[in-house]
Write an enzyme that holds these catalytic residues in place. Sequence first.
Site, short mmCIF file in Angstrom:
data_model
loop_
_atom_site.label_atom_id
_atom_site.label_comp_id
_atom_site.label_asym_id
_atom_site.label_seq_id
_atom_site.Cartn_x
_atom_site.Cartn_y
_atom_site.Cartn_z
N SER A 244 35.87 40.56 29.95
CA SER A 244 35.68 39.14 30.23
C SER A 244 34.53 38.85 31.20
O SER A 244 34.05 37.73 31.26
CB SER A 244 36.97 38.51 30.76
OG SER A 244 37.22 38.93 32.08
N LYS B 170 36.51 36.64 38.21
CA LYS B 170 35.85 35.51 37.53
C LYS B 170 34.70 34.99 38.38
O LYS B 170 34.61 35.26 39.57
CB LYS B 170 36.83 34.36 37.27
CG LYS B 170 38.04 34.75 36.45
CD LYS B 170 37.67 35.15 35.05
CE LYS B 170 38.87 35.72 34.30
NZ LYS B 170 38.49 36.43 33.11
#
Length: 173
Positions: free
Chosen positions: A40, A80
């Site tokens: 990701s 993230k």
Amino acid sequence: MKVKVSTHLTKIGKIILIIFLIILFIRLFIFSFAQIIGESMAPTIQNEQWIITNHLAYSLNEPERGDIVTIDYNGERYIKRIIGLPNETIEITDQQLYIDGIPYEQVFITDRNSFWTHDIPKTEIPNHSYYVLGDNRRISKDSRNALGFIAKSNIIGRAEFIIYPFSDWQVIY
């Protein structure tokens, strides 16, 4: 002679204990290590790389747009990138990020295909919260879908370095 040997061993034991306690303190309160599982954050951080997170990064400063952070969300850890800051309105239309209606160039984008995302309607970020996205937006679990807004209290720290494999060692941007 026996007294000197046992005294010497006691000193060595104390030194080892102190070193262990210092390492434990650093590990718990200053830096932590984590292995990345998944794609990701590719291409910035790859699957199975190890990173160091700085837990003190935000003790005196606020998280900034573009920072890559480690997040604790419902007992799970995520890595993230911060895209939106508290009280901002963000929107993505035709791959263009708008912050408070102004186009924003995502200078950290290195692979246009990974950063493709569907349009995101105007979204107001609450106070003390952040909007985060994975760099590989096609497959990332982030604020668009599973994580929602991230409270500052859920940010563990800023990801600072890729440390393993050694050939990949670098500062994280």
